[in-house]
Design a protein around this motif. Structure first.
Motif, PDB file in Angstrom:
ATOM      1  N   THR A 356       0.838  -1.201   0.000  1.00 56.38           N
ATOM      2  CA  THR A 356       0.000   0.000   0.000  1.00 56.38           C
ATOM      3  C   THR A 356       0.876   1.256   0.000  1.00 56.38           C
ATOM      4  O   THR A 356       0.597   2.218  -0.729  1.00 56.38           O
ATOM      5  N   LEU A 410     -10.000   6.320  -7.107  1.00 52.30           N
ATOM      6  CA  LEU A 410      -9.819   4.870  -7.219  1.00 52.30           C
ATOM      7  C   LEU A 410      -9.222   4.522  -8.586  1.00 52.30           C
ATOM      8  O   LEU A 410      -8.375   3.633  -8.697  1.00 52.30           O
ATOM      9  N   MET A 413      -5.628   4.828  -8.446  1.00 51.76           N
ATOM     10  CA  MET A 413      -5.004   3.663  -7.804  1.00 51.76           C
ATOM     11  C   MET A 413      -4.885   2.501  -8.802  1.00 51.76           C
ATOM     12  O   MET A 413      -3.823   1.876  -8.932  1.00 51.76           O
ATOM     13  N   GLN A 514      -7.470  -6.381  -0.198  1.00 51.16           N
ATOM     14  CA  GLN A 514      -7.763  -5.543  -1.371  1.00 51.16           C
ATOM     15  C   GLN A 514      -8.626  -4.323  -1.015  1.00 51.16           C
ATOM     16  O   GLN A 514      -8.272  -3.188  -1.320  1.00 51.16           O
ATOM     17  N   LYS A 515      -9.740  -4.564  -0.341  1.00 49.28           N
ATOM     18  CA  LYS A 515     -10.648  -3.453  -0.047  1.00 49.28           C
ATOM     19  C   LYS A 515      -9.990  -2.495   0.946  1.00 49.28           C
ATOM     20  O   LYS A 515     -10.078  -1.272   0.797  1.00 49.28           O
ATOM     21  N   GLN A 518      -7.743  -0.199  -0.839  1.00 48.23           N
ATOM     22  CA  GLN A 518      -8.457   0.791  -1.664  1.00 48.23           C
ATOM     23  C   GLN A 518      -9.000   1.923  -0.797  1.00 48.23           C
ATOM     24  O   GLN A 518      -8.894   3.097  -1.138  1.00 48.23           O
TER      25      GLN A 518
END
Ligand code: HEM
Length: 585
Positions: A356, A410, A413, A514-515, A518
């Motif tokens: 991240t 997003l 990203m 993953q979430k 994000q």
């Protein structure tokens, strides 16, 4: 006479050394031929220690000395070639090919359907030994198990990272991003602090979510003291920062006084972590017991916010111990042993930190290089941030309101992860022969002889012109949005075809964070770019355009350690300026 005996001896030893290698090469070549796939032959084992150590320093020399076609073969035997090559080798050889060597054959795959197929079959294609060794040193965990222990751990670890933590991740990320923004804006010359600052946010968010560790934001210190007091979180952060050394070097050696102080401190951390983990778990258990008894006597309201993950792990384990004490045995579906708790707590930090942090670092650098995309997300952020009351600063609304609206953030990203995926190739290995079906057609299937290393080339999938179009190598976040139409003014994130975008991998072992990543990314970007804009700082007589190009060159000078990272992040010089945001509200 004596000389000829010596020469004869040398030739014999050489033959004894070379003959088994040639035999292995021949055997592997025949196995590869049987697949019918394109083959590249490399006469040394790319996984051997000598090749691993010397291949990278030798690259520039061999590039100059060898004919281009020979160098191309050497290049794909080196560590990290996928990022440098993008999809060039697959354009020459096709989506799937085999690198034959005296070591394990390597099946390299950039065909979306084949990749999906491999990642879906977790029992046929298992994690290779090297990743197990690298991640096991603080205890067995979800990454280092391939068998049923993995299923049991996954049932606990994945829900701990589910949507229920999103609100907290959102809030904590925004708090820390806001503190970093203040530092970046108030300390003019601190222009090299952006990347370390983003790393500090990533580790702080993880330690809050995993251990409930509340710490005010501070830029990381670069001084180490092996004699200083060490907390569990300090120890875990050190192991994450120096993961490769922590995984392979014995702590006793790291503590030698000739070692740099950073390594000595790491040695202390490795030595003390088992005891620190035990103490921390004891504390959590004691405080949980106290809260439970207070709750049951005072009927106090429910605890606000999700429990730290550590507490959930300890509770599940204790429930199983209670069952065992009642005679049910510790065999249920949801428990972790004490060793697995320690291992998985560490894995949260190790798997979630660099991935991240580096994604935020690349994205910020790219936005500084492309003012056009910076303004593009700011237009969206300005529409979402709460309007200021009187003199108050604009602030980020809560997760449920803001996150679904910040689609451009997003998209930034996704586009960053497309071009700079932290894991450039997902590795698996086979222990028995495996039938592989390509493009879902039996006519194209082949059998991969075991043992074989299998690499799903994420980098090539993400940069293939056949998949993404002629601008595949350009940073273009708008490719992720369905443009607003006359009938519908909302932009929406598109779903790419199956198997072409795999930064979080896919199948049963897909990334459970993953979430979380994000939510953290969008919260941090919206907070920082809502308040300020960023530009490169030209050096000496450089033009702004040259300074922007230099940023792009620095992003391309990247290599994977465990995850992809820039080789010279300290050369990212950025200037942060507060935006005049009141004017267009
Ligand atoms: C941009 C951020 C991230 C990226 C790109 C990423 C990517 C990945 C990838 C490629 C894998 C390997 C999957 C495989 O072997 O097939 C993985 C596994 C994993 N990730 Fe992430 N990750 C990210 C963030 C996180 C975060 C924030 C956490 C947790 C806090 C996390 C926890 C894990 C865990 C526990 C696994 C192992 C899953 C298993 O083996 O079952 N990741 N991640």
């Amino acid at each position: 006479m004596t000389l000829s005996v010596v020469y004869g001896g040398i030739v014999l030893v050489a033959l004894l050394f070379v003959a088994p290698k040639l035999q292995a090469l021949h055997r592997n070549y025949r196995a590869a031929r049987a697949t019918g796939l394109p083959i590249v032959v490399f006469p040394f084992d790319p996984d051997s220690l000598i090749h691993t150590i010397f291949s990278d320093p030798l690259r520039p020399v061999l590039r100059r000395l060898l004919p281009a076609s020979l160098y191309a073969t050497f290049e794909i035997s080196t560590f990290g070639w996928e990022f440098r090559d993008k999809s060039a080798v697959h354009e020459r050889l096709g989506p799937n090919f085999i690198l034959v060597s005296p070591g394990l054959n390597r099946f390299i795959c950039a065909d979306p359907a084949t990749g999906q197929n491999i990642l879906a079959r977790r029992k046929d294609f298992v994690h290779p030994d090297i990743s197990l060794k690298a991640m096991n040193f603080l205890g067995k965990n979800i990454i280092t198990n391939n068998d049923e222990a993995w299923s049991r751990q996954r049932r606990i670890v994945a829900p701990a990272l589910s949507e229920r933590i999103s609100e907290e991740v959102w809030k904590v990320s925004a708090e820390h991003a806001s503190s970093l923004t203040d530092i970046l804006l108030s300390n003019g010359p601190l222009t090299t602090k952006t990347i370390p600052g983003l790393r500090a946010i990533a580790i702080n968010v993880l330690t809050r979510i995993a251990y409930g560790h509340k710490k005010p934001f501070a830029l990381p210190s670069s001084t180490y003291d092996p004699k200083a007091e060490l907390s569990y979180v300090d120890g875990i952060c050190l192991c994450t920062e120096f993961l490769v050394v922590a995984a392979f070097a014995p702590w006793r050696m790291l503590r030698w006084s000739v070692m740099p102080t950073s390594m000595q401190t790491l040695g202390v951390a490795l030595q003390r972590l088992p005891e620190l983990t035990k103490n921390m778990l004891d504390q959590v258990r004691q405080s949980s017991a106290m809260v439970t008894s207070v709750d049951s006597t005072t009927h106090a309201g429910p605890h606000k916010g999700p429990d730290p993950i550590l507490k959930t792990f300890a509770r599940l384990s204790d429930e199983q111990d209670d069952n065992a004490a009642k005679g049910d045995g510790k065999t249920g579906r949801s428990y972790l042993t004490e060793e697995e708790i320690a291992g998985n707590l560490f894995i949260f930090t190790a798997a979630g930190f660099d991935t991240t942090a580096n994604t935020m670092g690349y994205a910020t650098t790219l936005l500084a290089a492309y003012p056009k995309w910076q303004e593009w997300i700011q237009e969206e952020i300005d529409g979402v941030l709460s309007r200021p009351q009187n003199d108050e600063e604009k602030s980020l609304p809560d997760y449920a309101t803001a996150f679904p609206q910040l689609k451009r953030c997003l998209a930034v990203m996704f586009e960053t992860l497309r071009l700079f995926p932290p894991v450039t190739t997902v590795m698996r290995t086979t222990t028995t022969n495996q039938l592989i079906t390509t493009r879902n057609s039996a006519a194209n299937s082949f059998t991969l002889g075991a043992p074989c290393a299998v690499h799903v080339n994420i980098m090539a999938l993400h940069t293939s012109a056949a998949i993404w179009g002629p601008d595949a190598l350009d940073f273009k976040p708008s490719r992720w949005l369905q443009p607003a139409t006359n009938n519908d003014t909302r932009e929406d994130i598109i779903t790419p075809p199956r198997g072409v975008f795999l930064p979080w991998s896919n199948g049963p072992r897909t990334c459970p964070g993953q979430k979380m990543s994000q939510v953290e990314f969008v919260s941090v970007m919206a907070t920082i770019f809502g308040q300020c804009r960023v530009d490169p700082i030209p050096k000496d007589d450089e033009s702004v355009q040259q300074a922007r190009q230099k940023l792009l060159d620095l992003t391309q000078d990247s290599h994977p350690v465990l995850t992809l990272q820039m080789s010279r992040p300290e050369e990212i010089h950025l200037k942060w300026v507060r935006r005049d945001i009141g004017s267009h509200l």
